[in-house]
Design an enzyme around this catalytic site. Structure first.
Site, mmCIF file in Angstrom:
data_model
loop_
_atom_site.group_PDB
_atom_site.id
_atom_site.type_symbol
_atom_site.label_atom_id
_atom_site.label_comp_id
_atom_site.label_asym_id
_atom_site.label_seq_id
_atom_site.Cartn_x
_atom_site.Cartn_y
_atom_site.Cartn_z
ATOM 1 C CE1 TYR A 31 -3.036 -2.905 0.537
ATOM 2 C CE2 TYR A 31 -3.389 -2.264 2.824
ATOM 3 C CZ TYR A 31 -3.750 -3.233 1.683
ATOM 4 O OH TYR A 31 -4.409 -4.257 1.904
ATOM 5 N NE ARG A 32 5.166 0.819 -3.612
ATOM 6 C CZ ARG A 32 6.010 0.760 -4.414
ATOM 7 N NH1 ARG A 32 6.550 1.947 -4.937
ATOM 8 N NH2 ARG A 32 6.468 -0.266 -5.206
#
Length: 68
Positions: A31-32
């Site tokens: 998802y960073r």
């Protein structure tokens, strides 16, 4: 370290969630958003009289590094 901007989507989402009583945050490396979540929590937990021990944070690992 940068400060989380008030108009940041992650910041606003976590702010609303904590205000509503949510104490579980689910994330993953793909998802960073883990660093942004950490910065938001650092600023927002004291706002609600909470500490890191009051929230559960789950994260997932991926089998392949191609997603990172």
């Amino acid at each position: 370290m940068k400060s989380v901007a008030e108009d940041d989507v992650i910041y606003r989402t976590i702010d609303s969630a904590l205000q509503c009583g949510c104490r579980l945050i689910d994330t993953a490396a793909v998802y960073r958003n883990e660093a942004d979540i950490g910065r938001a929590l650092k600023e927002l937990l004291p706002k609600y009289g909470l500490s890191r021990q009051d929230v559960f944070i789950t994260s997932k690992l991926c089998e392949s590094l191609e997603f990172l």
